[in-house]
Design an enzyme around this catalytic site. Structure first.
Site: not given
Length: 163
Positions: A23-24, A82, A85, A92, A94, A96, A123, A130
């Site tokens: 993803y990164e 660190e 994910y 979506g 909840g 995270g 991102n 955040y």
């Protein structure tokens, strides 16, 4: 559901590390092996800790990997996140936010006064998320890294002695 990772989660954590790296856009940099994850999380002297997010069926949908840090400014420990994910199909839902809330509760329980992590500047979905939970994105700070040949070159300049 959020729970502490167990030894049985190591293969899945390793898989999600690779998914996060993809993803990164840096999958080639994710060289960590299952043995290294096991040693880091469950060895004699753990270097880090992990939480697992599960959906209603018990399937693993995400993880958070963190370790304690220390601030000379506050004189207290804090937490460095660190990795955070959540698999794309579960975003979506909840998970995270639940992982972050669990980590915040751990900070409070352990008396940590800071909870910090990095986010890639491109991102925007993560940055927006955040900010929505009250995190301050500290644009004035830049991450510095020495690795590979540059690390080796600088190490050769260390004075002889107790290294």
């Amino acid at each position: 559901m959020i729970r502490s990772a167990t030894v049985d989660d190591v293969p899945e954590i390793r898989t999600m590390i690779r998914e996060l790296a993809a993803y990164e856009k840096a999958v080639e940099q994710a060289r960590c092996t299952e043995e290294q994850v096991h040693a880091a999380l469950f060895g004699e002297h753990p270097a880090a800790f992990a939480l697992i997010a599960e959906d209603d069926t018990g399937a693993t949908v995400g993880y958070a990997l963190w370790f304690p840090r220390f601030s000379t400014w506050t004189g207290r420990r804090g937490m460095h996140l660190e990795d955070l994910y959540v698999r794309p199909g579960a975003r979506g839902g909840g998970h995270g936010k639940a992982l972050l809330a669990h980590l915040a509760a751990l900070c409070r329980r352990h008396g940590y006064d800071r909870f910090e992590w990095w986010v890639l500047d491109w991102n925007e979905p993560a940055i927006g998320f955040y900010r929505s939970i009250g995190a301050q994105v500290m644009d004035e700070w830049k991450v510095c890294r020495l690795s590979g040949d540059a690390l080796a070159r600088l190490a050769t300049q260390a004075p002889a002695g107790d290294v």
